[in-house]
Write a protein that holds these residues in place. Structure first.
Motif, PDB file in Angstrom:
ATOM      1  N   VAL A 119       0.857  -1.176   0.000  1.00  0.00           N
ATOM      2  CA  VAL A 119       0.000   0.000   0.000  1.00  0.00           C
ATOM      3  C   VAL A 119       0.897   1.231   0.000  1.00  0.00           C
ATOM      4  O   VAL A 119       1.811   1.339   0.816  1.00  0.00           O
ATOM      5  CB  VAL A 119      -0.935   0.024   1.230  1.00  0.00           C
ATOM      6  CG1 VAL A 119      -1.728   1.325   1.279  1.00  0.00           C
ATOM      7  CG2 VAL A 119      -1.884  -1.165   1.210  1.00  0.00           C
ATOM      8  N   ARG A 120       0.647   2.135  -0.906  1.00  0.00           N
ATOM      9  CA  ARG A 120       1.417   3.368  -0.994  1.00  0.00           C
ATOM     10  C   ARG A 120       0.680   4.453  -0.227  1.00  0.00           C
ATOM     11  O   ARG A 120      -0.495   4.714  -0.479  1.00  0.00           O
ATOM     12  CB  ARG A 120       1.596   3.774  -2.455  1.00  0.00           C
ATOM     13  CG  ARG A 120       2.428   5.023  -2.699  1.00  0.00           C
ATOM     14  CD  ARG A 120       2.706   5.158  -4.191  1.00  0.00           C
ATOM     15  NE  ARG A 120       3.425   6.370  -4.510  1.00  0.00           N
ATOM     16  CZ  ARG A 120       2.878   7.452  -5.052  1.00  0.00           C
ATOM     17  NH1 ARG A 120       1.579   7.458  -5.323  1.00  0.00           N
ATOM     18  NH2 ARG A 120       3.598   8.515  -5.336  1.00  0.00           N
ATOM     19  N   VAL A 121       1.379   5.071   0.716  1.00  0.00           N
ATOM     20  CA  VAL A 121       0.780   6.093   1.570  1.00  0.00           C
ATOM     21  C   VAL A 121       1.420   7.436   1.246  1.00  0.00           C
ATOM     22  O   VAL A 121       2.642   7.557   1.219  1.00  0.00           O
ATOM     23  CB  VAL A 121       0.973   5.767   3.060  1.00  0.00           C
ATOM     24  CG1 VAL A 121       0.311   6.821   3.931  1.00  0.00           C
ATOM     25  CG2 VAL A 121       0.415   4.387   3.378  1.00  0.00           C
ATOM     26  N   GLN A 122       0.588   8.429   0.992  1.00  0.00           N
ATOM     27  CA  GLN A 122       1.078   9.761   0.671  1.00  0.00           C
ATOM     28  C   GLN A 122       0.448  10.768   1.617  1.00  0.00           C
ATOM     29  O   GLN A 122      -0.768  10.737   1.862  1.00  0.00           O
ATOM     30  CB  GLN A 122       0.742  10.115  -0.778  1.00  0.00           C
ATOM     31  CG  GLN A 122       1.459  11.334  -1.306  1.00  0.00           C
ATOM     32  CD  GLN A 122       1.350  11.461  -2.818  1.00  0.00           C
ATOM     33  OE1 GLN A 122       0.796  10.589  -3.481  1.00  0.00           O
ATOM     34  NE2 GLN A 122       1.888  12.529  -3.367  1.00  0.00           N
ATOM     35  N   GLU A 123       1.262  11.661   2.167  1.00  0.00           N
ATOM     36  CA  GLU A 123       0.802  12.633   3.143  1.00  0.00           C
ATOM     37  C   GLU A 123       0.883  14.047   2.571  1.00  0.00           C
ATOM     38  O   GLU A 123       1.868  14.413   1.932  1.00  0.00           O
ATOM     39  CB  GLU A 123       1.642  12.553   4.418  1.00  0.00           C
ATOM     40  CG  GLU A 123       1.588  11.194   5.101  1.00  0.00           C
ATOM     41  CD  GLU A 123       2.426  11.150   6.367  1.00  0.00           C
ATOM     42  OE1 GLU A 123       3.246  12.084   6.561  1.00  0.00           O
ATOM     43  OE2 GLU A 123       2.253  10.210   7.157  1.00  0.00           O
ATOM     44  N   TYR A 124      -0.157  14.814   2.830  1.00  0.00           N
ATOM     45  CA  TYR A 124      -0.213  16.201   2.387  1.00  0.00           C
ATOM     46  C   TYR A 124      -0.380  17.094   3.626  1.00  0.00           C
ATOM     47  O   TYR A 124      -1.480  17.184   4.172  1.00  0.00           O
ATOM     48  CB  TYR A 124      -1.391  16.426   1.447  1.00  0.00           C
ATOM     49  CG  TYR A 124      -1.337  15.649   0.151  1.00  0.00           C
ATOM     50  CD1 TYR A 124      -0.867  16.243  -1.021  1.00  0.00           C
ATOM     51  CD2 TYR A 124      -1.787  14.333   0.081  1.00  0.00           C
ATOM     52  CE1 TYR A 124      -0.834  15.538  -2.226  1.00  0.00           C
ATOM     53  CE2 TYR A 124      -1.756  13.623  -1.111  1.00  0.00           C
ATOM     54  CZ  TYR A 124      -1.283  14.231  -2.255  1.00  0.00           C
ATOM     55  OH  TYR A 124      -1.264  13.521  -3.434  1.00  0.00           O
ATOM     56  N   PRO A 125       0.677  17.758   4.060  1.00  0.00           N
ATOM     57  CA  PRO A 125       0.535  18.665   5.210  1.00  0.00           C
ATOM     58  C   PRO A 125      -0.391  19.835   4.874  1.00  0.00           C
ATOM     59  O   PRO A 125      -0.371  20.364   3.764  1.00  0.00           O
ATOM     60  CB  PRO A 125       1.968  19.153   5.449  1.00  0.00           C
ATOM     61  CG  PRO A 125       2.839  18.135   4.777  1.00  0.00           C
ATOM     62  CD  PRO A 125       2.066  17.643   3.608  1.00  0.00           C
ATOM     63  N   ILE A 126      -1.211  20.218   5.853  1.00  0.00           N
ATOM     64  CA  ILE A 126      -2.124  21.342   5.721  1.00  0.00           C
ATOM     65  C   ILE A 126      -1.648  22.441   6.667  1.00  0.00           C
ATOM     66  O   ILE A 126      -1.244  22.152   7.795  1.00  0.00           O
ATOM     67  CB  ILE A 126      -3.568  20.921   6.084  1.00  0.00           C
ATOM     68  CG1 ILE A 126      -4.014  19.739   5.215  1.00  0.00           C
ATOM     69  CG2 ILE A 126      -4.531  22.100   5.947  1.00  0.00           C
ATOM     70  CD1 ILE A 126      -4.046  20.008   3.730  1.00  0.00           C
ATOM     71  N   PRO A 127      -1.668  23.699   6.240  1.00  0.00           N
ATOM     72  CA  PRO A 127      -1.240  24.775   7.142  1.00  0.00           C
ATOM     73  C   PRO A 127      -1.947  24.692   8.486  1.00  0.00           C
ATOM     74  O   PRO A 127      -3.153  24.459   8.561  1.00  0.00           O
ATOM     75  CB  PRO A 127      -1.640  26.051   6.384  1.00  0.00           C
ATOM     76  CG  PRO A 127      -1.608  25.657   4.940  1.00  0.00           C
ATOM     77  CD  PRO A 127      -2.053  24.216   4.902  1.00  0.00           C
ATOM     78  N   SER A 128      -1.193  24.851   9.560  1.00  0.00           N
ATOM     79  CA  SER A 128      -1.742  24.690  10.900  1.00  0.00           C
ATOM     80  C   SER A 128      -2.763  25.785  11.212  1.00  0.00           C
ATOM     81  O   SER A 128      -2.763  26.851  10.602  1.00  0.00           O
ATOM     82  CB  SER A 128      -0.624  24.706  11.944  1.00  0.00           C
ATOM     83  OG  SER A 128       0.045  25.960  11.909  1.00  0.00           O
ATOM     84  N   GLY A 129      -3.623  25.478  12.172  1.00  0.00           N
ATOM     85  CA  GLY A 129      -4.615  26.442  12.615  1.00  0.00           C
ATOM     86  C   GLY A 129      -5.982  26.241  12.012  1.00  0.00           C
ATOM     87  O   GLY A 129      -6.965  26.810  12.489  1.00  0.00           O
TER      88      GLY A 129
END
Length: 320
Positions: free
Chosen positions: A20-30
């Motif tokens: 399984v390929r896992v990809q993460e997309y950070p979102i601006p905090s707050g």
């Protein structure tokens, strides 16, 4: 728009030895993201509710760019769902309203329309929503209500839920039946044609039914927060089945059924994502790269499952 770095991981799940390929997309905090909804088109946008800042978030998976659309004064959206016409709808607890965003056209001028709930409804703590096969928008409110909005006419009706406080997750079956879960009421409700609810009691007492999802056969899968069970209700026969999630004290928050009828669930005690195969009755576990993920709604499209890691400011996709 903001462009965020994208992180890619590879996981090998031991029970099935399936990659399984896992990809993460950070979102601006707050923004304190809450729920997600994936556009049905391959590579299409991912919508998410930014509960902390009062926005609809739009993620472009190809570039990692994130756009935010302001929903209104006091907005605090919880659920998000896309309509068949490409519009995006949010249950907005802050505004006590249903909100529609038309993402088409000029990105600087996204059209936002607000349908406030009737004033005599009080504060409803709006939760999640789904469209039925006729295009009617059904929604839940944890204060003890559920309701419907017809986008074509603007007609809105609000109903008092059996047992009062608790309506939470909601979904529709292939035949158009709408079911919702009551977390505080510990039941699953089927909405009748007249708008009333038929209460369906899971066999586990005080199980804390939190969210529901239908498989391709119209069976209802239920995430049970208090019991730690993943359960299934078969409307054709009335049969219930239950499988306890892995771990010593599991708490199952969200549930989603993919196009292969495998069931995905988020488990909060171990902070893991689970994939359950009804054919083998086996769970696979996937751990976040972050200690605290707090995955809320799960959604997906062919070959992909998308999750909001609300405690980590990330949107994550599992590609299989």
């Amino acid at each position: 728009m903001r462009k965020t770095p994208i992180f890619v991981l590879w996981l090998l799940t031991l029970p099935a030895m399936a990659q399984v390929r896992v990809q993460e997309y950070p979102i601006p905090s707050g923004h304190r993201i809450h729920d997600v909804w994936a556009d049905a088109a391959p590579g299409g946008p991912i919508w998410f509710s930014a509960q902390g800042s009062g926005h609809l978030g739009i993620l472009d998976p190809k570039s990692g760019k994130v756009e935010f659309v302001r929903l209104g004064t006091g907005s605090s959206p919880h659920g998000v769902v896309a309509g068949s016409d490409g519009t995006v709808w949010l249950t907005d607890g802050g505004q006590n309203a249903i909100v529609r965003v038309d993402p088409r056209g000029d990105p600087k001028g996204r059209a936002v329309k607000v349908w406030p709930l009737p004033t005599d409804s009080g504060y409803t703590n709006l939760n999640t929503a789904i469209f039925d096969k006729k295009g009617v928008h059904w929604f839940t409110g944890q204060s003890g209500i559920y309701g419907r909005l017809d986008p074509r006419t603007g007609d809105m009706k609000v109903f008092e839920a059996p047992k009062g406080r608790g309506p939470y997750g909601i979904h529709v079956t292939p035949d158009g039946s709408v079911y919702y879960a009551s977390l505080a009421g510990s039941f699953v409700g089927k909405i009748n044609p007249d708008g009333s609810t038929r209460v369906i009691e899971p066999p586990t007492p005080r199980q804390g039914a939190r969210r529901v999802w239908s498989d391709s056969k119209g069976n209802i899968w239920v995430s049970e927060w208090n019991s730690g069970n993943l359960s299934r209700y078969e409307p054709a026969t009335g049969k219930w089945s239950a499988w306890r999630a892995p771990g010593d004290d599991p708490h199952v928050y969200a549930v989603y059924v993919d196009e292969t009828d495998k069931v995905w669930a988020s488990e909060w005690s171990a902070q893991s994502m689970l994939r359950f195969d009804p054919a083998t009755e086996k769970f696979e576990s996937f751990r976040s790269s972050t200690r605290s993920a707090n995955v809320r709604q799960i959604h997906g499209r062919k070959g992909e499952v998308w999750t909001p890691e609300s405690a980590a400011d990330k949107v994550v996709v599992y590609r299989y």
